[in-house]
Design an enzyme around this catalytic site. Structure first.
Site, PDB file in Angstrom:
ATOM      1  N   TRP A  12       0.830  -1.198   0.000  1.00 27.32           N
ATOM      2  CA  TRP A  12       0.000   0.000   0.000  1.00 27.32           C
ATOM      3  C   TRP A  12       0.869   1.255   0.000  1.00 27.32           C
ATOM      4  O   TRP A  12       0.608   2.210  -0.739  1.00 27.32           O
ATOM      5  CB  TRP A  12      -0.941  -0.044   1.190  1.00 27.32           C
ATOM      6  CG  TRP A  12      -1.971   1.036   1.341  1.00 27.32           C
ATOM      7  CD1 TRP A  12      -2.438   1.528   2.520  1.00 27.32           C
ATOM      8  CD2 TRP A  12      -2.707   1.730   0.324  1.00 27.32           C
ATOM      9  NE1 TRP A  12      -3.404   2.493   2.301  1.00 27.32           N
ATOM     10  CE2 TRP A  12      -3.584   2.627   0.955  1.00 27.32           C
ATOM     11  CE3 TRP A  12      -2.694   1.686  -1.075  1.00 27.32           C
ATOM     12  CZ2 TRP A  12      -4.440   3.479   0.251  1.00 27.32           C
ATOM     13  CZ3 TRP A  12      -3.550   2.535  -1.782  1.00 27.32           C
ATOM     14  CH2 TRP A  12      -4.403   3.407  -1.132  1.00 27.32           C
ATOM     15  N   SER A 145      -9.612   0.472  -1.733  1.00 24.77           N
ATOM     16  CA  SER A 145      -8.398   0.811  -2.486  1.00 24.77           C
ATOM     17  C   SER A 145      -7.379  -0.326  -2.408  1.00 24.77           C
ATOM     18  O   SER A 145      -6.500  -0.316  -1.557  1.00 24.77           O
ATOM     19  CB  SER A 145      -7.781   2.097  -1.930  1.00 24.77           C
ATOM     20  OG  SER A 145      -7.696   2.036  -0.507  1.00 24.77           O
ATOM     21  N   ALA A 147      -4.091  -2.105  -3.248  1.00 25.94           N
ATOM     22  CA  ALA A 147      -2.795  -1.543  -3.620  1.00 25.94           C
ATOM     23  C   ALA A 147      -2.454  -1.845  -5.080  1.00 25.94           C
ATOM     24  O   ALA A 147      -1.952  -0.971  -5.803  1.00 25.94           O
ATOM     25  CB  ALA A 147      -1.709  -2.095  -2.695  1.00 25.94           C
ATOM     26  N   LYS A 198     -14.892  -2.667   8.160  1.00 24.67           N
ATOM     27  CA  LYS A 198     -15.358  -3.367   6.956  1.00 24.67           C
ATOM     28  C   LYS A 198     -14.546  -4.633   6.713  1.00 24.67           C
ATOM     29  O   LYS A 198     -15.020  -5.561   6.038  1.00 24.67           O
ATOM     30  CB  LYS A 198     -15.340  -2.433   5.753  1.00 24.67           C
ATOM     31  CG  LYS A 198     -13.977  -1.880   5.359  1.00 24.67           C
ATOM     32  CD  LYS A 198     -13.211  -2.783   4.428  1.00 24.67           C
ATOM     33  CE  LYS A 198     -11.850  -2.164   4.102  1.00 24.67           C
ATOM     34  NZ  LYS A 198     -10.948  -3.131   3.431  1.00 24.67           N
TER      35      LYS A 198
END
Length: 240
Positions: A12, A145, A147, A198
């Site tokens: 990330w 998102s 990576a 989440k």
């Protein structure tokens, strides 16, 4: 041009550095936890361990030197949650007023149950080696998102949250590109807890798929999961 240091050379952190480089107009440093970890990236010219296949442009300085953060205007923390407190203890002598900290780590600290921005703030508030307490604007960047897709330049939307909307708008301006869209918020609590919690639902969705449950079950899990995340975030001071 902003001077930006990305703390954490995992997938990330590397992807964010690549995204910021594609945007252009920044002086970028990718900080690794040790000189050896930095050499493992600089010698092959890519992060073969965590994000292989993406060359690191020479304009990105990869280093394990703690003092490299001193010149940064924006510090992006992508350190794994279990190492966050100790990492900022190491870097504390090189941090100073005028810097902005963006936490891009999803998680809640074990035992203390502190959010990542709270861990950073608590560490900076501790006086050590004759250094006074330090208060910096600390915000959170979170959202769906992966990576790999950010590194590929696929369109991605995330949220950046600071208590001060002007700081959030500044980070939005410095990070946004054709492929990465930032939305601003002042709800740091909600953004951080949404990003962390989440993952619990994601694990459960994987379990549901593994035991052969169908779309109805997955939809129920995610819908009720959103409701539970919302209730917990609001109870912790976030906004619905």
């Amino acid at each position: 041009m902003s001077r930006i240091a990305v703390l954490g050379s995992g997938a990330w952190g590397t992807a964010l550095a690549l995204s910021l480089h594609r945007r252009g107009g920044h002086q970028l440093t990718l900080w690794a936890h040790s000189p050896e970890a930095a050499r493992e990236i600089t010698e092959p010219g890519e992060n073969t361990l965590f994000l292989p296949g993406f060359p690191i442009p020479p304009e990105i300085t990869v280093t394990g030197d703690n003092s490299a953060v001193a010149s940064a205007e924006i510090i992006v923390s992508v350190v794994p949650s279990e190492f966050l407190r100790s990492t900022f203890a190491r870097l504390r002598p090189h941090l100073h007023a005028g810097q902005i900290v963006v936490s891009a780590t999803k998680g809640v600290e074990d035992r203390t149950f502190l959010r990542m921005t709270e861990v950073i703030a608590a560490r900076l508030a501790e006086s050590a080696a004759g250094q006074p307490a330090l208060t910096l604007p600390i915000g959170a960047l979170s959202g769906p998102s992966f990576a790999l897709e950010v590194a590929q330049g696929q369109p991605t939307a995330v949220t950046v949250a600071f208590v001060d909307p002007a700081v959030a708008a500044f980070v939005q301006q410095e990070f946004s590109s054709e492929a990465l869209r930032l939305y601003t918020s002042t709800d740091v609590i909600g953004v951080e807890l949404g990003g962390a919690l989440k993952n619990v639902i994601a694990i459960a969705a994987g379990v549901a798929a593994g035991v052969g449950l169908g779309y109805n079950s997955a939809a129920a899990l995610m819908t009720r999961g959103i409701a539970e995340i919302t209730r917990l975030a609001v109870a912790c001071g976030g906004r619905r």
